[in-house]
Design a protein around this motif. Sequence first.
Motif, short mmCIF file in Angstrom:
data_model
loop_
_atom_site.label_atom_id
_atom_site.label_comp_id
_atom_site.label_asym_id
_atom_site.label_seq_id
_atom_site.Cartn_x
_atom_site.Cartn_y
_atom_site.Cartn_z
N ALA A 151 10.02 -1.02 7.75
CA ALA A 151 10.03 -2.48 7.74
C ALA A 151 8.98 -3.04 6.79
O ALA A 151 9.22 -4.03 6.08
N ASP A 152 7.80 -2.41 6.74
CA ASP A 152 6.74 -2.88 5.84
C ASP A 152 7.16 -2.74 4.38
O ASP A 152 6.95 -3.66 3.57
N LEU A 153 7.74 -1.60 4.03
CA LEU A 153 8.15 -1.37 2.65
C LEU A 153 9.26 -2.34 2.24
O LEU A 153 9.24 -2.88 1.13
N ALA A 188 0.83 -1.20 0.00
CA ALA A 188 0.00 0.00 0.00
C ALA A 188 0.87 1.25 0.00
O ALA A 188 0.57 2.23 -0.69
N LEU A 189 1.96 1.23 0.76
CA LEU A 189 2.88 2.37 0.76
C LEU A 189 3.48 2.57 -0.63
O LEU A 189 3.54 3.69 -1.14
N PHE A 190 3.94 1.49 -1.24
CA PHE A 190 4.60 1.54 -2.54
C PHE A 190 3.67 2.08 -3.62
O PHE A 190 4.06 2.96 -4.40
N HIS A 191 2.45 1.54 -3.68
CA HIS A 191 1.55 1.87 -4.79
C HIS A 191 0.70 3.11 -4.53
O HIS A 191 0.21 3.73 -5.49
N GLU A 192 0.52 3.49 -3.27
CA GLU A 192 -0.40 4.59 -2.98
C GLU A 192 0.33 5.80 -2.39
O GLU A 192 0.67 6.73 -3.12
N ARG A 193 0.59 5.79 -1.10
CA ARG A 193 1.10 7.00 -0.44
C ARG A 193 2.43 7.48 -1.02
O ARG A 193 2.60 8.66 -1.31
N LEU A 194 3.39 6.57 -1.21
CA LEU A 194 4.71 6.98 -1.69
C LEU A 194 4.76 7.10 -3.21
O LEU A 194 5.70 7.68 -3.75
N ALA A 195 3.78 6.52 -3.91
CA ALA A 195 3.70 6.60 -5.37
C ALA A 195 5.01 6.18 -6.04
O ALA A 195 5.49 6.84 -6.96
N CYS A 196 5.59 5.09 -5.57
CA CYS A 196 6.87 4.62 -6.13
C CYS A 196 6.74 4.23 -7.59
O CYS A 196 7.73 4.26 -8.34
N THR A 197 5.52 3.86 -8.01
CA THR A 197 5.32 3.44 -9.39
C THR A 197 5.53 4.59 -10.38
O THR A 197 5.75 4.36 -11.56
N SER A 198 5.44 5.83 -9.90
CA SER A 198 5.61 6.97 -10.80
C SER A 198 7.03 7.02 -11.37
O SER A 198 7.24 7.56 -12.45
N CYS A 199 8.00 6.44 -10.65
CA CYS A 199 9.38 6.39 -11.15
C CYS A 199 9.81 4.98 -11.53
O CYS A 199 10.49 4.78 -12.54
N HIS A 200 9.42 4.00 -10.73
CA HIS A 200 9.88 2.62 -10.96
C HIS A 200 8.89 1.81 -11.80
O HIS A 200 9.21 0.68 -12.18
N GLY A 201 7.74 2.36 -12.08
CA GLY A 201 6.75 1.62 -12.84
C GLY A 201 6.09 0.54 -11.99
O GLY A 201 6.43 0.34 -10.82
N ASN A 202 5.17 -0.16 -12.59
CA ASN A 202 4.49 -1.28 -11.91
C ASN A 202 5.40 -2.50 -11.91
O ASN A 202 5.85 -2.93 -12.97
N PRO A 203 5.71 -3.07 -10.74
CA PRO A 203 6.59 -4.24 -10.70
C PRO A 203 6.09 -5.40 -11.56
O PRO A 203 6.89 -6.23 -11.99
N ALA A 204 4.77 -5.44 -11.81
CA ALA A 204 4.21 -6.53 -12.61
C ALA A 204 4.32 -6.27 -14.11
O ALA A 204 3.96 -7.14 -14.92
N GLU A 205 4.84 -5.10 -14.51
CA GLU A 205 4.93 -4.76 -15.93
C GLU A 205 6.38 -4.35 -16.26
O GLU A 205 6.73 -3.17 -16.21
N PRO A 206 7.24 -5.32 -16.60
CA PRO A 206 8.66 -5.04 -16.84
C PRO A 206 8.92 -4.04 -17.95
O PRO A 206 9.91 -3.32 -17.92
#
Length: 291
Positions: A278-280, A190-208
């Motif tokens: 720790a969660d991330l 939830a942190l990765f995909h929502e609050r921290l928006a890590c996908t905006s730089c690293h993309g979706n881990p499920a989509e190489p």
Amino acid sequence: MHPPSGSKWLACGLALLATVAGAALALRAWAVQPRREAELGGLRLRLERAVWLHEPTDHGDTATLPALPGAPAPGQRRLAVEFTVFNPRSVPLEFSSGEVRLTESSRGTEWRPSMGGATPLTVRPSELLSVTVGFDVPRTPAPLRLEWVRDTERAFLLSTRRPKSLGEGPPGWPRRVEDLPPGNASAGSALFHERLACTSCHGNPAEPRGVRLGPHLGNFARVGATRVVGMSVAQYAYESLLDPGAFIASECAGQATCARPTSNMPLYGETLSPQEMADLISYLVNLRAKE
């Protein structure tokens, strides 16, 4: 009842003043943002790469190694900076690498390059020069600004922080990832995909093959364990979150898959709680690419 005409004019005037003030604040905010390219005194400079170099003991080496000629003094970290200088004018212009400086604005401290030479260079018309310099920085927790100073003009190129050396330890954080609370991968997701928006730089881990600025993390569980010899994937994730610039993944060191060779990750040690950290990490170390 309608307000008198004078009140209408007063309201309009206040609204106009608010708009002008807002525009002025926006322009001021834009002016203090770092720019990787600038033109001062007839020359154009582009920041190509800025990397904090590792120390021999960064990752647990116990041997005491001799200091090499030109190496930073004990307790200092070197910021290596690569940039290009271009002369668009029709006459030769002088440039000195000493024009590029690292500043700590909170204390007014300023560092000139400790390597790279300060001998002025003559940049001929339409000539493009590649220059590399280094700044040796003592311990400081304050933000640092990389600036280009030419005559009376300044250009803000990069904001960075000096990484911690072994034994300094991030304030309030344990050195070992095992000393964090047990992590929850679902909360980390939830942190990765929502609050921290890590996908905006690293993309979706499920989509190489998705669009991204940083390295793909779908295979982090496997690749992360190979980044630093003798370091677990969890410890690597932990140190990378505390100090994103300490290790730049090879696919972000000039390859086409990454837009920039320097890390633009926030310093998560300043924004996450130990439990969130720790969660991330738990989420990251369980990421595995589908094969």
